[in-house]
Design a protein around this motif. Structure first.
Motif, mmCIF file in Angstrom:
data_model
loop_
_atom_site.group_PDB
_atom_site.id
_atom_site.type_symbol
_atom_site.label_atom_id
_atom_site.label_comp_id
_atom_site.label_asym_id
_atom_site.label_seq_id
_atom_site.Cartn_x
_atom_site.Cartn_y
_atom_site.Cartn_z
ATOM 1 N N TYR A 77 0.842 -1.208 0.000
ATOM 2 C CA TYR A 77 0.000 0.000 0.000
ATOM 3 C C TYR A 77 0.874 1.254 0.000
ATOM 4 N N VAL A 78 1.915 1.264 0.820
ATOM 5 C CA VAL A 78 2.843 2.395 0.847
ATOM 6 C C VAL A 78 3.548 2.529 -0.496
ATOM 7 N N GLU A 79 3.954 1.410 -1.062
ATOM 8 C CA GLU A 79 4.597 1.449 -2.385
ATOM 9 C C GLU A 79 3.680 2.116 -3.403
ATOM 10 N N GLN A 80 2.406 1.708 -3.417
ATOM 11 C CA GLN A 80 1.463 2.266 -4.380
ATOM 12 C C GLN A 80 1.307 3.763 -4.182
ATOM 13 N N PHE A 81 1.265 4.209 -2.928
ATOM 14 C CA PHE A 81 1.131 5.633 -2.630
ATOM 15 C C PHE A 81 2.289 6.414 -3.241
ATOM 16 N N PHE A 82 3.507 5.906 -3.077
ATOM 17 C CA PHE A 82 4.678 6.636 -3.549
ATOM 18 C C PHE A 82 4.824 6.591 -5.063
ATOM 19 N N ILE A 83 4.563 5.441 -5.678
ATOM 20 C CA ILE A 83 4.835 5.362 -7.119
ATOM 21 C C ILE A 83 3.825 6.149 -7.941
ATOM 22 N N GLU A 84 2.756 6.639 -7.302
ATOM 23 C CA GLU A 84 1.843 7.518 -8.016
ATOM 24 C C GLU A 84 2.403 8.939 -8.125
ATOM 25 N N CYS A 85 3.540 9.221 -7.477
ATOM 26 C CA CYS A 85 4.193 10.531 -7.607
ATOM 27 C C CYS A 85 4.958 10.545 -8.923
ATOM 28 N N ARG A 86 4.475 11.318 -9.882
ATOM 29 C CA ARG A 86 5.007 11.226 -11.241
ATOM 30 C C ARG A 86 6.339 11.948 -11.424
ATOM 31 N N LEU A 87 6.723 12.827 -10.461
ATOM 32 C CA LEU A 87 8.000 13.532 -10.583
ATOM 33 C C LEU A 87 9.055 12.870 -9.709
ATOM 34 N N ALA A 88 9.075 11.556 -9.739
ATOM 35 C CA ALA A 88 10.069 10.776 -9.004
ATOM 36 C C ALA A 88 10.402 9.550 -9.836
ATOM 37 N N TYR A 149 -2.344 -6.540 0.103
ATOM 38 C CA TYR A 149 -1.547 -5.315 0.017
ATOM 39 C C TYR A 149 -0.851 -4.947 1.323
ATOM 40 N N SER A 150 -0.799 -5.897 2.233
ATOM 41 C CA SER A 150 0.030 -5.751 3.434
ATOM 42 C C SER A 150 1.429 -6.304 3.213
ATOM 43 N N PHE A 151 1.655 -7.046 2.120
ATOM 44 C CA PHE A 151 2.939 -7.753 1.979
ATOM 45 C C PHE A 151 4.090 -6.766 1.868
ATOM 46 N N HIS A 152 5.232 -7.199 2.369
ATOM 47 C CA HIS A 152 6.396 -6.323 2.416
ATOM 48 C C HIS A 152 6.954 -6.072 1.026
ATOM 49 N N SER A 153 7.169 -4.816 0.732
ATOM 50 C CA SER A 153 7.789 -4.388 -0.521
ATOM 51 C C SER A 153 9.103 -3.684 -0.210
ATOM 52 N N ASN A 154 10.037 -3.783 -1.133
ATOM 53 C CA ASN A 154 11.309 -3.072 -1.034
ATOM 54 C C ASN A 154 11.557 -2.376 -2.366
ATOM 55 N N PHE A 155 11.892 -1.090 -2.313
ATOM 56 C CA PHE A 155 12.119 -0.368 -3.561
ATOM 57 C C PHE A 155 12.970 0.863 -3.304
ATOM 58 N N TYR A 156 13.466 1.421 -4.409
ATOM 59 C CA TYR A 156 14.223 2.671 -4.373
ATOM 60 C C TYR A 156 13.380 3.783 -4.989
ATOM 61 N N ASN A 353 -16.284 -5.328 12.798
ATOM 62 C CA ASN A 353 -15.110 -4.972 13.601
ATOM 63 C C ASN A 353 -14.558 -3.640 13.109
ATOM 64 N N ARG A 354 -14.888 -2.552 13.814
ATOM 65 C CA ARG A 354 -14.489 -1.222 13.366
ATOM 66 C C ARG A 354 -12.971 -1.057 13.354
ATOM 67 N N THR A 355 -12.287 -1.693 14.296
ATOM 68 C CA THR A 355 -10.826 -1.562 14.363
ATOM 69 C C THR A 355 -10.178 -2.126 13.119
ATOM 70 N N LEU A 356 -10.582 -3.335 12.732
ATOM 71 C CA LEU A 356 -9.978 -3.961 11.551
ATOM 72 C C LEU A 356 -10.417 -3.275 10.264
ATOM 73 N N LYS A 357 -11.673 -2.848 10.218
ATOM 74 C CA LYS A 357 -12.143 -2.206 8.990
ATOM 75 C C LYS A 357 -11.399 -0.903 8.714
ATOM 76 N N ALA A 358 -10.842 -0.293 9.750
ATOM 77 C CA ALA A 358 -10.050 0.920 9.547
ATOM 78 C C ALA A 358 -8.788 0.628 8.737
ATOM 79 N N TYR A 359 -8.365 -0.645 8.729
ATOM 80 C CA TYR A 359 -7.160 -1.046 7.990
ATOM 81 C C TYR A 359 -7.511 -1.900 6.778
ATOM 82 N N HIS A 360 -8.722 -1.738 6.258
ATOM 83 C CA HIS A 360 -9.175 -2.662 5.210
ATOM 84 C C HIS A 360 -8.345 -2.566 3.937
ATOM 85 N N TYR A 361 -7.611 -1.461 3.720
ATOM 86 C CA TYR A 361 -6.791 -1.350 2.515
ATOM 87 C C TYR A 361 -5.682 -2.395 2.502
#
Length: 458
Positions: A77-88, A149-156, A353-361
Motif C-alpha cells: 500500500y505504501v509502495e502504491q502511494f509513492f509510485i503515483e508521484c510522477r515527478l520521481a 496489500y500488506s505484503f512487504h515491498s522493497n524499492f528505491y 469490527n471497526r478496528t480492523l475495517k479501519a485497515y481494510h486497505y
C-alpha cells in the motif's frame, strides 16, 4: 532482522545548501555559474537566503537537491502511494520474477488480542495459498494476484527536494493523513532531513493552499461470495477522446519545427526520429475498466501521462481477476476459487469490527480490480506500446495495450499502423537472451492488424 517499515535516505547531493543557494543567486548575481557556486561553498548566509526565497513562493531552486530513499519492508500500500508521484523515479522488486512466499507482511502495531489474531489469520491464509499455487505450477506473475496489500515491498525512490516536500505534505495533511504506516515513514524521512537539509523542513508544514479533505472514506465493500472476472473481462479499454483532425495537427507541427519544408514526410518519420516533438501535439484519453491492482502498477510507472486512479481505500474486495493459466486448468481453477471463497468468508468475519475495517486497505488483493483513466500524447504512446505489446510484457497489460493500439489504428491508421512492439517498430528484439524467439510471427501479426485492425489475436 528488522521487519518494521523503514525509509532510509541512502544518497543525496553533497552540497545541497550551496547548490540551492547558488540557484537562488544566479539570476541576480554577476559572474558565471561555476564562480557563483564556488563562492557559495561554506557561505553562512546560504540557509537564510534559501528560506527567504522559499517564503516568497519561488520553489524551483529546491529541484537542484536530490535524494534517493531505500524503502525497506514497507507494505505494498505504501509502495502504491509513492509510485503515483510522477515527478520521481522508482525501481521496485518485481512480483513477476521474485517469490514473495517469505516476504512477510505489515502488521499495524495498534492491533492486539483477537483483532491481531483475525488480521494474521487472514494474511497467513493468503500467503499459504500463494505458496500452494506456486507449488501447483502457477507462474509467479499469476500467483501474485492473491497477495494482500500488506505484503512487504522493497524499492528505491529518487526525487528532488521540492517533490519530497510535496509528498510529505500529502502524507501529513492530505490523502495519506489517516494512514499510520505512511505517517511513520514521513516521520523517519523528516528526522533525516533535519540533519541532511534542514532548510527543507518548512516545506513539510501545511501549506495555506491545501484544502481539507473528507474524513469519511467510502465504506469498504465486503461480500459473502466472490465475483470472478475472466480474462476477457479484464482491462477493457475505450478511447473516449482524440484529436478531430490529427493529420492537420501533425502538418502544422512539422512546418513549425522544419521551416521551409514543403509537405509532410513519410509517416514512419514521426516514429523514428530523435526528438519526436510533433507527436506530443496529439493527445488521447482512454478509460480502462477492471484493471487489477497489479496491473495499475504497470500503468502508473509511466511518468509522461495524466492518470486518474481511485484510492485503494475504495476497492471492492469481492471482485477478483482469474488469470488465464488458472482459468484453463479445471483443477487449478477449483483451487483458486476455493482460496478466494475462503478469503471472502474471512473478510465477512470482520464486517462489524471497526478496528480492523479501519485497515481494510491492507486486505485488498493484488487481483482485486478497479477502473482508471489516462491521457497520453502520441510520443508516450509510442514508448508505452513498444514495451507493453511485447510478448514478454505481463499478459494483462499486453492485452490491454493491444486493445488500445487497435482503437488508435481505427482512429488514425496513417500514424498508428507504424506502432507496435520493439521488434515490429525497429526490426530487432532488444531483449537479448530473454527474447521470446518469435520475432517473425510477432511482426507478421502486427502487420496483419495494420491491414485489418480487427483481425488476428497476438
Amino acid at each position: 532482522m528488522n521487519t518494521n517499515p523503514q525509509a532510509i535516505i541512502i544518497s543525496y547531493n553533497t552540497h545541497n545548501e550551496a547548490i540551492c543557494a547558488s540557484a537562488a543567486r544566479i539570476s541576480t548575481t554577476p559572474g558565471n555559474a561555476e564562480e557563483i557556486f564556488q563562492k557559495a561553498q561554506g557561505n553562512a548566509k546560504n540557509r537564510n537566503l534559501i528560506e527567504k526565497v522559499l517564503s516568497s513562493g519561488h520553489k524551483s531552486l529546491l529541484e537542484h537537491a536530490v535524494f534517493t530513499i531505500a524503502f525497506r519492508n514497507v507494505s505494498a500500500y505504501v509502495e502504491q502511494f509513492f509510485i503515483e508521484c510522477r515527478l520521481a523515479s522508482f525501481t521496485v522488486k518485481s512480483r513477476r520474477y521474485v517469490d514473495f512466499s517469505q516476504s512477510g507482511y505489515y502488521i499495524p502495531p495498534e492491533l492486539t488480542g483477537n483483532d491481531r489474531h483475525l488480521y494474521e489469520n487472514y494474511m497467513d491464509h493468503l500467503f499459504h495459498a500463494y505458496h500452494t499455487l506456486l507449488e501447483s505450477g502457477v507462474p509467479r506473475e499469476d500467483a501474485r494476484f492473491i497477495l494482500p496489500y500488506s505484503f512487504h515491498s522493497n524499492f528505491y525512490c529518487t526525487l528532488n527536494a521540492r517533490e519530497l516536500g510535496h509528498v510529505i505534505c500529502a502524507i501529513q495533511y492530505g490523502r495519506g493523513r489517516n494512514i499510520p504506516e505512511l505517517k511513520q515513514i514521513a516521520a523517519q524521512i523528516t528526522e533525516q532531513i533535519k540533519t541532511l537539509f534542514p532548510c527543507l523542513l518548512p516545506e513539510f508544514e501545511k501549506p495555506d493552499t491545501l484544502q481539507d479533505v473528507s474524513d469519511s472514506p467510502r465504506e469498504p465493500v465486503f461480500s459473502p461470495s466472490p465475483v470472478f472476472l475472466s480474462q476477457a473481462e479484464i482491462g477493457s479499454v475505450e478511447l473516449i477522446h482524440a484529436p478531430v483532425d490529427p493529420l492537420s495537427l501533425l502538418n502544422i507541427a512539422w512546418k513549425i519545427s522544419h521551416p521551409g519544408c514543403a509537405g509532410l514526410p513519410e509517416m514512419s518519420t514521426f516514429c523514428k526520429g530523435e526528438r519526436l516533438r510533433e507527436l506530443e501535439q496529439l493527445s488521447y484519453t482512454f478509460t480502462i475498466s477492471n484493471i487489477s491492482l497489479s496491473g495499475i502498477t504497470h500503468i502508473v510507472r509511466h511518468r509522461m501521462q495524466s492518470v486518474i486512479i481511485p484510492s485503494i481505500q475504495t476497492i471492492d474486495h469481492s471482485r477478483f481477476l482469474i488469470p488465464p493459466t488458472v482459468e484453463r486448468d479445471s483443477a487449478l481453477l477449483a483451487q483458486y476459487r476455493h482460496i478466494l471463497e475462503k478469503t471472502c468468508r474471512l473478510l465477512n468475519q470482520m464486517e462489524d469490527n471497526r478496528t480492523l475495517k479501519a485497515y481494510h486497505y491492507y486486505f485488498a488483493l493484488s487481483g482485486n480490480v478497479m477502473n482508471s483513466m489516462t491521457t497520453m500524447n502520441a510520443r508516450e504512446l509510442l514508448h508505452f506500446i513498444r514495451l507493453r505489446t511485447c510478448n514478454r510484457a505481463q499478459w494483462e497489460i499486453r492485452n490491454m495495450t493491444v486493445n488500445m493500439l487497435t482503437q488508435l489504428r481505427e482512429h488514425f491508421p496513417e500514424l498508428f499502423n507504424h506502432f507496435g512492439p520493439s521488434c515490429f517498430h525497429s526490426g530487432f528484439c532488444p531483449e537479448g537472451k530473454l527474447t521470446c524467439g518469435q520475432m517473425a510471427s510477432v511482426i507478421a501479426g502486427f502487420k496483419n492488424d495494420r491491414e485489418n485492425p480487427n483481425g488476428s489475436e497476438h
